[in-house]
Design a protein around this motif. Structure first.
Motif, PDB file in Angstrom:
ATOM      1  N   LEU A 108      14.577 -11.602   4.004  1.00 49.56           N
ATOM      2  CA  LEU A 108      13.284 -11.299   3.395  1.00 49.56           C
ATOM      3  C   LEU A 108      13.541 -10.933   1.944  1.00 49.56           C
ATOM      4  O   LEU A 108      14.318 -10.015   1.656  1.00 49.56           O
ATOM      5  N   ARG A 109      12.906 -11.667   1.044  1.00 49.44           N
ATOM      6  CA  ARG A 109      13.139 -11.475  -0.388  1.00 49.44           C
ATOM      7  C   ARG A 109      11.827 -11.143  -1.085  1.00 49.44           C
ATOM      8  O   ARG A 109      10.829 -11.823  -0.885  1.00 49.44           O
ATOM      9  N   PHE A 110      11.860 -10.076  -1.874  1.00 51.38           N
ATOM     10  CA  PHE A 110      10.748  -9.746  -2.762  1.00 51.38           C
ATOM     11  C   PHE A 110      11.248  -9.986  -4.181  1.00 51.38           C
ATOM     12  O   PHE A 110      12.224  -9.387  -4.605  1.00 51.38           O
ATOM     13  N   ASP A 111      10.578 -10.872  -4.907  1.00 49.93           N
ATOM     14  CA  ASP A 111      10.993 -11.179  -6.284  1.00 49.93           C
ATOM     15  C   ASP A 111       9.822 -11.813  -7.016  1.00 49.93           C
ATOM     16  O   ASP A 111       9.718 -13.024  -7.120  1.00 49.93           O
ATOM     17  N   ASN A 112       8.931 -10.985  -7.520  1.00 52.05           N
ATOM     18  CA  ASN A 112       7.812 -11.547  -8.266  1.00 52.05           C
ATOM     19  C   ASN A 112       7.939 -11.283  -9.761  1.00 52.05           C
ATOM     20  O   ASN A 112       7.054 -11.609 -10.522  1.00 52.05           O
ATOM     21  N   GLY A 113       9.038 -10.653 -10.196  1.00 52.92           N
ATOM     22  CA  GLY A 113       9.298 -10.435 -11.608  1.00 52.92           C
ATOM     23  C   GLY A 113       8.644  -9.209 -12.195  1.00 52.92           C
ATOM     24  O   GLY A 113       9.183  -8.595 -13.098  1.00 52.92           O
ATOM     25  N   GLU A 114       7.481  -8.825 -11.690  1.00 52.20           N
ATOM     26  CA  GLU A 114       6.767  -7.689 -12.264  1.00 52.20           C
ATOM     27  C   GLU A 114       7.205  -6.355 -11.655  1.00 52.20           C
ATOM     28  O   GLU A 114       7.229  -5.339 -12.340  1.00 52.20           O
ATOM     29  N   PHE A 115       7.548  -6.358 -10.388  1.00 50.18           N
ATOM     30  CA  PHE A 115       7.870  -5.118  -9.711  1.00 50.18           C
ATOM     31  C   PHE A 115       9.370  -5.043  -9.413  1.00 50.18           C
ATOM     32  O   PHE A 115      10.163  -4.954 -10.307  1.00 50.18           O
ATOM     33  N   ARG A 116       9.776  -5.130  -8.178  1.00 47.21           N
ATOM     34  CA  ARG A 116      11.161  -4.916  -7.790  1.00 47.21           C
ATOM     35  C   ARG A 116      11.717  -6.152  -7.116  1.00 47.21           C
ATOM     36  O   ARG A 116      11.093  -6.718  -6.233  1.00 47.21           O
ATOM     37  N   MET A 150       0.843  -1.164   0.000  1.00 46.36           N
ATOM     38  CA  MET A 150       0.000   0.000   0.000  1.00 46.36           C
ATOM     39  C   MET A 150       0.894   1.234   0.000  1.00 46.36           C
ATOM     40  O   MET A 150       1.780   1.356   0.837  1.00 46.36           O
ATOM     41  N   TYR A 151       0.675   2.112  -0.969  1.00 49.82           N
ATOM     42  CA  TYR A 151       1.472   3.330  -1.050  1.00 49.82           C
ATOM     43  C   TYR A 151       1.071   4.291   0.063  1.00 49.82           C
ATOM     44  O   TYR A 151      -0.115   4.469   0.349  1.00 49.82           O
ATOM     45  N   LEU A 152       2.077   4.931   0.674  1.00 47.66           N
ATOM     46  CA  LEU A 152       1.859   5.923   1.724  1.00 47.66           C
ATOM     47  C   LEU A 152       2.406   7.269   1.271  1.00 47.66           C
ATOM     48  O   LEU A 152       3.522   7.345   0.743  1.00 47.66           O
ATOM     49  N   SER A 153       1.653   8.328   1.509  1.00 45.62           N
ATOM     50  CA  SER A 153       2.147   9.671   1.211  1.00 45.62           C
ATOM     51  C   SER A 153       3.258  10.023   2.197  1.00 45.62           C
ATOM     52  O   SER A 153       3.436   9.354   3.224  1.00 45.62           O
ATOM     53  N   SER A 173       4.744  -1.650   3.969  1.00 44.99           N
ATOM     54  CA  SER A 173       3.337  -1.288   4.018  1.00 44.99           C
ATOM     55  C   SER A 173       2.590  -2.144   3.002  1.00 44.99           C
ATOM     56  O   SER A 173       2.961  -2.194   1.830  1.00 44.99           O
ATOM     57  N   ALA A 174       1.532  -2.816   3.468  1.00 45.04           N
ATOM     58  CA  ALA A 174       0.788  -3.726   2.585  1.00 45.04           C
ATOM     59  C   ALA A 174      -0.668  -3.786   3.005  1.00 45.04           C
ATOM     60  O   ALA A 174      -1.009  -3.543   4.162  1.00 45.04           O
ATOM     61  N   ASP A 175      -1.516  -4.132   2.045  1.00 49.21           N
ATOM     62  CA  ASP A 175      -2.934  -4.323   2.352  1.00 49.21           C
ATOM     63  C   ASP A 175      -3.124  -5.512   3.284  1.00 49.21           C
ATOM     64  O   ASP A 175      -4.016  -5.514   4.117  1.00 49.21           O
ATOM     65  N   LYS A 182      11.594   9.109  15.440  1.00 44.25           N
ATOM     66  CA  LYS A 182      11.356  10.430  14.858  1.00 44.25           C
ATOM     67  C   LYS A 182      12.536  10.983  14.070  1.00 44.25           C
ATOM     68  O   LYS A 182      12.373  11.876  13.268  1.00 44.25           O
ATOM     69  N   ASN A 183      13.731  10.475  14.274  1.00 41.35           N
ATOM     70  CA  ASN A 183      14.916  11.046  13.623  1.00 41.35           C
ATOM     71  C   ASN A 183      15.366  10.281  12.383  1.00 41.35           C
ATOM     72  O   ASN A 183      16.476  10.466  11.913  1.00 41.35           O
ATOM     73  N   LEU A 184      14.514   9.425  11.842  1.00 40.95           N
ATOM     74  CA  LEU A 184      14.902   8.674  10.662  1.00 40.95           C
ATOM     75  C   LEU A 184      14.843   9.541   9.417  1.00 40.95           C
ATOM     76  O   LEU A 184      13.990  10.416   9.285  1.00 40.95           O
ATOM     77  N   ILE A 185      15.771   9.282   8.526  1.00 38.62           N
ATOM     78  CA  ILE A 185      15.868  10.014   7.257  1.00 38.62           C
ATOM     79  C   ILE A 185      15.486   9.041   6.148  1.00 38.62           C
ATOM     80  O   ILE A 185      16.078   7.967   6.036  1.00 38.62           O
ATOM     81  N   GLU A 186      14.515   9.416   5.328  1.00 42.91           N
ATOM     82  CA  GLU A 186      14.088   8.528   4.257  1.00 42.91           C
ATOM     83  C   GLU A 186      15.085   8.553   3.114  1.00 42.91           C
ATOM     84  O   GLU A 186      15.505   9.607   2.652  1.00 42.91           O
ATOM     85  N   ASP A 187      15.465   7.352   2.637  1.00 44.75           N
ATOM     86  CA  ASP A 187      16.363   7.220   1.495  1.00 44.75           C
ATOM     87  C   ASP A 187      15.574   7.108   0.193  1.00 44.75           C
ATOM     88  O   ASP A 187      15.788   7.872  -0.733  1.00 44.75           O
ATOM     89  N   THR A 188      14.683   6.115   0.132  1.00 47.79           N
ATOM     90  CA  THR A 188      13.941   5.866  -1.093  1.00 47.79           C
ATOM     91  C   THR A 188      12.783   4.936  -0.783  1.00 47.79           C
ATOM     92  O   THR A 188      12.618   4.482   0.351  1.00 47.79           O
ATOM     93  N   HIS A 189      11.975   4.629  -1.797  1.00 46.93           N
ATOM     94  CA  HIS A 189      10.899   3.654  -1.641  1.00 46.93           C
ATOM     95  C   HIS A 189      10.651   2.952  -2.968  1.00 46.93           C
ATOM     96  O   HIS A 189      10.994   3.463  -4.031  1.00 46.93           O
ATOM     97  N   TYR A 190      10.095   1.734  -2.844  1.00 44.55           N
ATOM     98  CA  TYR A 190       9.854   0.890  -4.017  1.00 44.55           C
ATOM     99  C   TYR A 190       8.541   0.140  -3.859  1.00 44.55           C
ATOM    100  O   TYR A 190       8.203  -0.284  -2.758  1.00 44.55           O
ATOM    101  N   GLN A 191       7.877  -0.093  -4.968  1.00 47.32           N
ATOM    102  CA  GLN A 191       6.779  -1.031  -4.975  1.00 47.32           C
ATOM    103  C   GLN A 191       7.392  -2.399  -5.255  1.00 47.32           C
ATOM    104  O   GLN A 191       8.135  -2.572  -6.221  1.00 47.32           O
ATOM    105  N   VAL A 192       7.087  -3.386  -4.399  1.00 44.20           N
ATOM    106  CA  VAL A 192       7.713  -4.701  -4.532  1.00 44.20           C
ATOM    107  C   VAL A 192       6.716  -5.808  -4.851  1.00 44.20           C
ATOM    108  O   VAL A 192       7.111  -6.910  -5.241  1.00 44.20           O
ATOM    109  N   GLU A 193       5.442  -5.553  -4.674  1.00 46.87           N
ATOM    110  CA  GLU A 193       4.357  -6.458  -5.027  1.00 46.87           C
ATOM    111  C   GLU A 193       3.157  -5.579  -5.353  1.00 46.87           C
ATOM    112  O   GLU A 193       3.183  -4.375  -5.084  1.00 46.87           O
ATOM    113  N   PRO A 194       2.086  -6.149  -5.903  1.00 48.37           N
ATOM    114  CA  PRO A 194       0.950  -5.306  -6.290  1.00 48.37           C
ATOM    115  C   PRO A 194       0.409  -4.415  -5.168  1.00 48.37           C
ATOM    116  O   PRO A 194       0.030  -3.286  -5.416  1.00 48.37           O
TER     117      PRO A 194
END
Length: 100
Positions: A64-72, A1-4, A49-51, A18-30
């Protein structure tokens, strides 16, 4: 689930990070997104973040591995789960400290 950006900031506060710095984000599954953060000391964190949340690990470190071929294709070596202070705000997310 995408978060603003504002949603991510509120969720991170709910993990008392509270002091974390965001690097990047990716969609890894639908319906799953990962958001990568670091703290000023260099520790790395991944917010997932997921439904539907199905992350229940009984040992760390854990691969933890995300690898479904369609996303990341992406791997994380999870070091520990960060507990939430407000489970209502974090019900569709989970935060881990991770290593490369």
């Amino acid at each position: 689930m995408y978060l603003s950006k504002s949603e991510r900031e509120e969720i991170i506060k709910s993990y008392d990070c509270k002091n974390l710095i965001e690097d990047t984000h990716y969609q890894v599954e639908p319906d799953t997104w990962v958001y990568l953060f670091k703290d000023p000391g260099g520790k790395k964190y991944v917010l997932i973040s997921a439904d539907y949340m199905d992350f229940d690990f009984d040992h760390f470190p854990h691969l933890l591995r995300f690898d479904n071929g369609e996303f990341r294709k992406i791997d994380f070596i999870l070091q520990k789960e960060i507990p939430s202070l407000d489970t209502k705000k974090t019900s569709q997310s989970i935060l881990f400290e991770y290593a490369d």
